[in-house]
Structures are given as C-alpha cells and as structure tokens.
Design an enzyme around this catalytic site. Structure first.
Site, mmCIF file in Angstrom:
data_model
loop_
_atom_site.group_PDB
_atom_site.id
_atom_site.type_symbol
_atom_site.label_atom_id
_atom_site.label_comp_id
_atom_site.label_asym_id
_atom_site.label_seq_id
_atom_site.Cartn_x
_atom_site.Cartn_y
_atom_site.Cartn_z
ATOM 1 N N SER A 1 0.822 -1.207 0.000
ATOM 2 C CA SER A 1 0.000 0.000 0.000
ATOM 3 C C SER A 1 0.860 1.263 0.000
ATOM 4 O O SER A 1 2.000 1.261 0.450
ATOM 5 C CB SER A 1 -0.910 0.024 1.234
ATOM 6 O OG SER A 1 -1.674 -1.155 1.311
HETATM 7 N N1 SAH Z 1 -1.030 -4.943 3.929
HETATM 8 C C1 SAH Z 1 -0.301 -5.265 2.727
HETATM 9 C C2 SAH Z 1 -1.108 -4.931 1.495
HETATM 10 C C3 SAH Z 1 -1.042 -6.034 0.506
HETATM 11 S S1 SAH Z 1 -2.249 -5.967 -0.796
HETATM 12 C C4 SAH Z 1 1.076 -4.597 2.707
HETATM 13 O O1 SAH Z 1 1.334 -3.769 3.593
HETATM 14 O O2 SAH Z 1 1.891 -4.946 1.869
HETATM 15 C C5 SAH Z 1 -3.567 -6.911 -0.086
HETATM 16 C C6 SAH Z 1 -3.272 -8.350 0.238
HETATM 17 O O3 SAH Z 1 -4.512 -8.935 0.645
HETATM 18 C C7 SAH Z 1 -2.756 -9.215 -0.921
HETATM 19 O O4 SAH Z 1 -1.553 -9.817 -0.551
HETATM 20 C C8 SAH Z 1 -3.874 -10.250 -1.121
HETATM 21 O O5 SAH Z 1 -3.400 -11.522 -1.506
HETATM 22 C C9 SAH Z 1 -4.509 -10.288 0.273
HETATM 23 N N2 SAH Z 1 -5.880 -10.811 0.331
HETATM 24 C C10 SAH Z 1 -6.907 -10.584 -0.527
HETATM 25 N N3 SAH Z 1 -8.023 -11.252 -0.098
HETATM 26 C C11 SAH Z 1 -7.661 -11.898 1.046
HETATM 27 C C12 SAH Z 1 -8.359 -12.771 1.944
HETATM 28 N N4 SAH Z 1 -9.630 -13.131 1.768
HETATM 29 N N5 SAH Z 1 -7.671 -13.250 3.010
HETATM 30 C C13 SAH Z 1 -6.377 -12.930 3.229
HETATM 31 N N6 SAH Z 1 -5.668 -12.127 2.408
HETATM 32 C C14 SAH Z 1 -6.300 -11.616 1.330
#
Ligand code: SAH
Length: 210
Positions: free
Chosen positions: A60
């Site tokens: 993010s």
């Molecule tokens: N907080 C992260 C943002 C990553 S983008 C950071 O700081 O890097 C969002 C993430 O959510 C992705 O890795 C995606 O695979 C995950 N995601 C999407 N749906 C999800 C679910 N149902 N359960 C767990 N993770 C999920």
C-alpha cells in the site's frame, strides 16, 4: 536512495498531506520500507506510492498506511489487532511498533512464505501470521480491539464483525474495483455504527487460499 534523508523527505510529505500523529510518522521514519519490496524497486520505496509485490498484489501507499494506522490508534493503543491481507508485511510492521500484538492473514501461499522470512529476518516478535482466508477471520486469537482490511470486500464480512471486542473498530475499504470508500465500523453494544472516511483504491478481497 534508501538513505535516512529520503525517508525524512517521505515523512515530510506525509505531514504536508495531513498525517499529524507523531507516533505514526515515527514508524514510517524507522521502518525500512525498501526491505519490504523487491530489490529492483528498493530505490522507489520512499516515494509515496503503492508498488507491485508480485502475484497481482501491491504494497500500500505510505499515505494510506499512515492514515489507516492513525485511525486504528485514535481512541488509544489497541492490545490486539487483526489484519486481513499481509502482503509484504509492511502495514503489519507499522502496527507492530505501536500495538500489543498483530495477527495477520494472507491467502496467497507464495506471499505468505516470502513474508514469513522477512518477519524472521527483521525480528518482529509480536506479529503472528498465517495462511488462510481472511473472510473467516482468526477467531481463536480474538476478540480484537481493532481489525484492519488491506484488501477490499464488496460488502462488510459479518464473520469479522463477530470477532470485534466490545468498543472495537473495524477499518475496511468497501466497494468494487471502480469505487471504494474507507469505512470505520465501531461495535457499540449490540450495534455497529458506520462512518465513511474517504475514497480509496485497494486490490479486491478474494475468497479461498491459493
Ligand atoms: N497490507 C499489505 C497490502 C497487501 S495488498 C502490505 O502492507 O503490503 C492486499 C493483500 O490482501 C494481498 O496480498 C492479497 O493476496 C490479500 N488478500 C486478498 N483477499 C484476502 C483474503 N480473503 N484473506 C487474506 N488475504 C487476502
């Protein structure tokens, strides 16, 4: 490009953009964001922008991480926080500097494995993480004072609301790929009160594990 000066510049920019909490700004200052992205992108790690982390996902934007973290601690420091969407682990690392314990869930095995090594290398001892479907939450470790979603569901997942402690808040981008808004849901007795914060753009929250 990953020097203290470039980090300071990012902190200054976030301050200009309206991030006021000094604790949050201090986390951004101290956490080596360049170690949460691929080496090829390290030189861009202190720009205020989302960056690809593979598998169609992104780390993010620092402004969004800072804004969400400010909201999470606005009523005081929560003891237990659940994050859905570990991704690179950066948001979890920011939270881990401020709160008692962070539980975080990721659904993509390859990202989960990569981030496990990162947490180990950087020595975050108050982060628990697992591979799983965040729609289910992590009930065994709850209830949580705060829950944060870093992927966007189209509607509020009820299972997660059930895992909020009384007085707890759930912060989530809600909507489809064309329009999402950041929302705060607060558990007040038997009621859940919603407040809309601002338009945002997150990757979609998907079900199951891959
Ligand atoms: N907080 C992260 C943002 C990553 S983008 C950071 O700081 O890097 C969002 C993430 O959510 C992705 O890795 C995606 O695979 C995950 N995601 C999407 N749906 C999800 C679910 N149902 N359960 C767990 N993770 C999920």
């Amino acid at each position: 490009m990953t020097s203290q000066r470039t980090r300071e510049r990012l902190v200054g920019r976030l301050g200009d953009a309206g991030i006021r909490d000094v604790h949050v700004l201090n986390c951004i200052r101290q956490i080596p964001r360049h170690l949460f992205v691929d080496e090829a992108l390290a030189s861009r790690a202190y720009e205020d922008t989302a960056l690809p982390i593979g598998y169609g996902q992104t780390i993010s934007q620092p402004f969004v991480v800072a804004r969400m973290t400010e909201i999470i601690i606005r009523h005081g420091i929560p003891d237990r926080v659940l994050e859905v969407g570990t991704g690179s682990g950066y948001q979890a690392a920011v939270l881990a500097m401020l709160v008692g314990r962070v539980h975080t869930i990721e659904r993509i095995r390859a990202l989960y494995d990569q981030t496990r090594q990162r947490f180990r290398a950087l020595g975050y001892s108050n982060i628990r993480h697992r591979l799983g479907d965040g729609f289910e939450g992590w009930a065994a470790a709850g209830p949580y004072n705060a829950i944060i979603l870093t992927a966007a569901p189209t509607v509020l997942p009820e299972r997660l609301v059930e895992q909020l402690a009384p007085g707890g808040q759930l912060l989530a981008p809600v909507g489809d790929s064309s329009a999402q808004e950041l929302r705060i849901y607060e558990r007040q007795g038997d009621e859940v009160v919603m407040q809309s914060v601002e338009p945002v753009s997150f990757v979609p929250m998907l079900g199951g594990v891959e």
